[in-house]
Design a protein around this motif. Structure first.
Motif, PDB file in Angstrom:
ATOM      1  N   GLN A  34      28.920  49.027  26.285  1.00  0.00           N
ATOM      2  CA  GLN A  34      29.502  47.910  25.546  1.00  0.00           C
ATOM      3  C   GLN A  34      30.803  48.299  24.836  1.00  0.00           C
ATOM      4  O   GLN A  34      31.120  47.798  23.766  1.00  0.00           O
ATOM      5  CB  GLN A  34      28.489  47.312  24.561  1.00  0.00           C
ATOM      6  N   GLU A  35      31.539  49.196  25.473  1.00  0.00           N
ATOM      7  CA  GLU A  35      32.870  49.545  24.973  1.00  0.00           C
ATOM      8  C   GLU A  35      33.905  48.549  25.474  1.00  0.00           C
ATOM      9  O   GLU A  35      34.966  48.391  24.869  1.00  0.00           O
ATOM     10  CB  GLU A  35      33.233  50.962  25.440  1.00  0.00           C
ATOM     11  N   ILE A  36      33.614  47.901  26.600  1.00  0.00           N
ATOM     12  CA  ILE A  36      34.447  46.832  27.143  1.00  0.00           C
ATOM     13  C   ILE A  36      33.518  45.694  27.558  1.00  0.00           C
ATOM     14  O   ILE A  36      32.286  45.859  27.618  1.00  0.00           O
ATOM     15  CB  ILE A  36      35.294  47.298  28.345  1.00  0.00           C
ATOM     16  N   ASP A  37      34.105  44.543  27.890  1.00  0.00           N
ATOM     17  CA  ASP A  37      33.289  43.378  28.223  1.00  0.00           C
ATOM     18  C   ASP A  37      33.074  43.198  29.729  1.00  0.00           C
ATOM     19  O   ASP A  37      31.952  42.979  30.176  1.00  0.00           O
ATOM     20  CB  ASP A  37      33.936  42.118  27.634  1.00  0.00           C
ATOM     21  N   THR A  66      37.824  42.571  25.757  1.00  0.00           N
ATOM     22  CA  THR A  66      38.466  43.694  26.440  1.00  0.00           C
ATOM     23  C   THR A  66      37.922  43.785  27.853  1.00  0.00           C
ATOM     24  O   THR A  66      36.708  43.848  28.054  1.00  0.00           O
ATOM     25  CB  THR A  66      38.208  45.025  25.705  1.00  0.00           C
ATOM     26  N   ILE A  67      38.826  43.761  28.830  1.00  0.00           N
ATOM     27  CA  ILE A  67      38.409  43.890  30.219  1.00  0.00           C
ATOM     28  C   ILE A  67      39.216  44.996  30.893  1.00  0.00           C
ATOM     29  O   ILE A  67      40.282  45.382  30.424  1.00  0.00           O
ATOM     30  CB  ILE A  67      38.594  42.573  31.000  1.00  0.00           C
ATOM     31  N   VAL A  68      38.676  45.486  31.984  1.00  0.00           N
ATOM     32  CA  VAL A  68      39.398  46.406  32.862  1.00  0.00           C
ATOM     33  C   VAL A  68      39.607  45.658  34.174  1.00  0.00           C
ATOM     34  O   VAL A  68      38.661  45.082  34.720  1.00  0.00           O
ATOM     35  CB  VAL A  68      38.605  47.705  33.086  1.00  0.00           C
ATOM     36  N   ALA A  69      40.835  45.631  34.664  1.00  0.00           N
ATOM     37  CA  ALA A  69      41.133  44.873  35.880  1.00  0.00           C
ATOM     38  C   ALA A  69      42.125  45.628  36.746  1.00  0.00           C
ATOM     39  O   ALA A  69      43.053  46.254  36.234  1.00  0.00           O
ATOM     40  CB  ALA A  69      41.681  43.491  35.526  1.00  0.00           C
ATOM     41  N   ASN A  70      41.923  45.560  38.058  1.00  0.00           N
ATOM     42  CA  ASN A  70      42.897  46.172  38.959  1.00  0.00           C
ATOM     43  C   ASN A  70      44.156  45.301  39.051  1.00  0.00           C
ATOM     44  O   ASN A  70      44.199  44.190  38.518  1.00  0.00           O
ATOM     45  CB  ASN A  70      42.282  46.432  40.344  1.00  0.00           C
ATOM     46  N   ASP A  71      45.173  45.817  39.721  1.00  0.00           N
ATOM     47  CA  ASP A  71      46.455  45.095  39.802  1.00  0.00           C
ATOM     48  C   ASP A  71      46.300  43.743  40.480  1.00  0.00           C
ATOM     49  O   ASP A  71      46.945  42.768  40.096  1.00  0.00           O
ATOM     50  CB  ASP A  71      47.490  45.940  40.555  1.00  0.00           C
ATOM     51  N   TYR A  72      45.450  43.688  41.495  1.00  0.00           N
ATOM     52  CA  TYR A  72      45.212  42.439  42.207  1.00  0.00           C
ATOM     53  C   TYR A  72      44.720  41.366  41.248  1.00  0.00           C
ATOM     54  O   TYR A  72      45.244  40.245  41.219  1.00  0.00           O
ATOM     55  CB  TYR A  72      44.194  42.685  43.317  1.00  0.00           C
ATOM     56  N   ALA A  73      43.700  41.688  40.453  1.00  0.00           N
ATOM     57  CA  ALA A  73      43.146  40.720  39.507  1.00  0.00           C
ATOM     58  C   ALA A  73      44.156  40.351  38.430  1.00  0.00           C
ATOM     59  O   ALA A  73      44.262  39.182  38.028  1.00  0.00           O
ATOM     60  CB  ALA A  73      41.883  41.290  38.864  1.00  0.00           C
ATOM     61  N   GLN A  74      44.919  41.345  37.977  1.00  0.00           N
ATOM     62  CA  GLN A  74      45.908  41.058  36.940  1.00  0.00           C
ATOM     63  C   GLN A  74      46.967  40.077  37.440  1.00  0.00           C
ATOM     64  O   GLN A  74      47.417  39.204  36.692  1.00  0.00           O
ATOM     65  CB  GLN A  74      46.559  42.358  36.472  1.00  0.00           C
ATOM     66  N   MET A  75      47.359  40.203  38.700  1.00  0.00           N
ATOM     67  CA  MET A  75      48.422  39.352  39.221  1.00  0.00           C
ATOM     68  C   MET A  75      47.924  37.971  39.644  1.00  0.00           C
ATOM     69  O   MET A  75      48.636  36.976  39.526  1.00  0.00           O
ATOM     70  CB  MET A  75      49.114  40.034  40.394  1.00  0.00           C
TER      71      MET A  75
END
Length: 308
Positions: free
Chosen positions: A144-147, A100-109
């Motif tokens: 450690q709720e996300i990676d 599980t990751i959190v990513a902004n739109d830039y990283a996602q695209m």
């Protein structure tokens, strides 16, 4: 109290109840019946000489002692789990693992599509869950709720257990509609500063609420651009720019990518500006986990392939 006199399973009982405040939910979390869970809790209470949890308002409320020892017990269990994980090998072509990751739109695209192109040849047991940006994302890494988190540098307080490294660094480009009246036909030439100030702008919002670096530079020059719209989605920004006289600023790789899909063109900025940085945030004690190491390196390798 001697550690040899404590059953480690009782620590799992404690941690689950501390998290859920419910015997039913905690019992399910550790795969025990409610009766077995209650018996285990009774043993733990006897060992520590404290009630630990008192039923109040349909919840199991922790006592002062429970609150005191909870952080260290949780941390110890996490460290033990990490040690066990590090002892195991990891084969992405065979194993099952959900990240599980959190990513902004830039990283996602710019990163996720290339990552998935490679992952399609791995085990179908390897999964990636991508969540939207959140101001509490770094705290979620610490807990450690996300990676991982992939985002621009965070200007606020970063938990000590969280470290970062730069994945991408590149200049910004201005985008405008292809037939914009304020630009010339030469894509290598920036618009004049007068035109830049004259036309309306879209501000790309940062996840930590930090103002745009361009605005800081303009402020130093005694100038100000006319920001009429604030957005976070690059796709909506590109669509809006293509249908209006708005200017917007995006990282070079993202601007070039969008210029292939929308009726927009790119230009250098009319004033000096810092480069755009995309950082990978990670939990520094988890880098010994084989699977964690693997994904971290995967992000580094994919970043090197981004056109910029």
């Amino acid at each position: 109290m001697n550690l040899r006199n404590i059953d480690l399973n009782l620590m799992l009982i404690f941690d689950a109840l501390m998290e859920t405040k419910s015997v039913k939910k905690a019992a399910a979390k550790v795969a025990l019946s409610e009766s077995a869970f209650s018996h285990a809790l009774a043993r733990l209470r006897e060992n520590l000489g404290d009630d630990l949890f008192i039923r109040r308002d349909n919840q199991m409320q922790p006592t002062a002692l429970a609150y005191l020892i909870a952080p260290r017990i949780t941390e110890s269990l996490l460290l033990l789990q990490q040690a066990l994980d590090a002892s195991k090998g990891f084969d992405p072509t065979k194993d099952e693992k959900t990240f599980t990751i959190v990513a902004n739109d830039y990283a996602q695209m710019t990163l996720i599509p290339s990552l998935m192109t490679q992952w399609q040849h791995l085990s179908r047991g390897i999964k990636l869950h991508v969540e939207k940006m959140d101001k509490q994302a770094l705290t979620a890494i610490a807990n450690q709720e996300i990676d991982f988190v992939i985002a621009t540098p965070f200007s606020g307080e970063v938990p000590p257990i969280v470290e970062s490294q730069i994945l991408l660094e590149e200049p910004f480009l201005m985008i405008a509609r292809s037939n914009h009246p304020g630009i010339c036909s030469d894509q290598t030439k920036p618009v004049s500063l007068d035109s830049y100030i004259h036309y309306p702008h879209i501000l790309v919002v940062h996840w930590d609420g930090k103002p745009g670096t361009i605005d800081e530079k303009l402020n130093e020059m005694g100038l100000k651009r006319d920001v009429m719209l604030t957005l976070s989605s690059p796709l909506v920004i590109a669509e809006t720019v293509a249908k209006s006289d708005f200017f917007a600023i995006l990282p070079r790789s993202l601007a070039l990518l969008l210029s292939k899909e929308f009726a927009i063109t790119t230009r250098p900025l009319p004033l000096p500006a810092p480069t755009h940085q995309s950082c990978l945030y990670f939990h520094k004690t988890r880098t010994q986990e084989r699977s964690y190491q693997w994904l971290k390196q995967h992000f580094v390798d994919i970043s090197s392939l981004v056109e910029r």
